[in-house]
Design an enzyme around this catalytic site. Sequence first.
Site, mmCIF file in Angstrom:
data_model
loop_
_atom_site.group_PDB
_atom_site.id
_atom_site.type_symbol
_atom_site.label_atom_id
_atom_site.label_comp_id
_atom_site.label_asym_id
_atom_site.label_seq_id
_atom_site.Cartn_x
_atom_site.Cartn_y
_atom_site.Cartn_z
ATOM 1 N N LYS A 81 -27.733 2.023 35.605
ATOM 2 C CA LYS A 81 -26.553 2.657 35.556
ATOM 3 C C LYS A 81 -25.756 3.858 36.438
ATOM 4 C CE LYS A 81 -22.722 2.609 31.927
ATOM 5 N NZ LYS A 81 -21.813 2.103 31.341
ATOM 6 N N SER A 150 -17.947 -0.350 31.451
ATOM 7 C CA SER A 150 -18.332 0.451 32.510
ATOM 8 C C SER A 150 -19.724 -0.388 33.050
ATOM 9 C CB SER A 150 -17.748 1.535 31.358
ATOM 10 O OG SER A 150 -19.155 1.272 31.045
ATOM 11 N N SER A 174 -19.222 -0.803 26.230
ATOM 12 C CA SER A 174 -19.522 -0.962 27.372
ATOM 13 C C SER A 174 -21.129 -1.512 28.103
ATOM 14 C CB SER A 174 -19.703 0.529 27.936
ATOM 15 O OG SER A 174 -18.521 1.129 28.062
#
Length: 220
Positions: A81, A150, A174
Amino acid sequence: MYLNRSSLVEDSDLLRSGKIELHEYIEKYLERLEQIEPIIQAFVAQDDLRSRLNQEAVKVKSTYPNPKDRPPLYGIPVGIKDLIHVSGFLTRAGSNLPPQIITGEEASIVSDLRAQGALIAGKTATEEFAYQGVIPTRNPHNINHSPGGSSAGSAASVAAGICPLAIGTQTLRSVIAPASYCGVVGYKPSYARIPITGTIFCSSSKSTEAELLQANITAN
């Protein structure tokens, strides 16, 4: 639907045993990525992907020539990420800020993954600072549906069968929400179980040591 099954356990067994040669595996990975990524848009764009991955593969292969000595993640491409610092990559945190002002040392989780033989698939798309905002990532089940929160890029990359493992972060939901939306396994470890060094936080007051999470192990 743009789904493809990708099992971390099966891929690891094939690579470690030598039943599939690492560069052959990388070529299949790149083939899938080139076919699906323009539609799913799970990753932050990178220019030198093929040459970089092949260079990483050469290094891992030379380090572990004997199948009996190969670590658990030998040759496995892992999505990271884009809130987590990775050496050789810019960190943008889903924002338009100059990346030079949010740079930092490689996260310990990334170094640990490398030590286990993993290859870095690339940075996965995230909402701005893991808080909110529009991102291009699409749900592989239905590109008109949301891929979740996210860590959507990480979840979508696994659900689409691009890579069998990806890392996300979670302050509220998330990791577990994108995993649920995309139909993959999302794992939220206990508080303080995984170090968070090298990670950009949503906010210092909201962030906890449980924020850095391992996510999305199998695609179906």
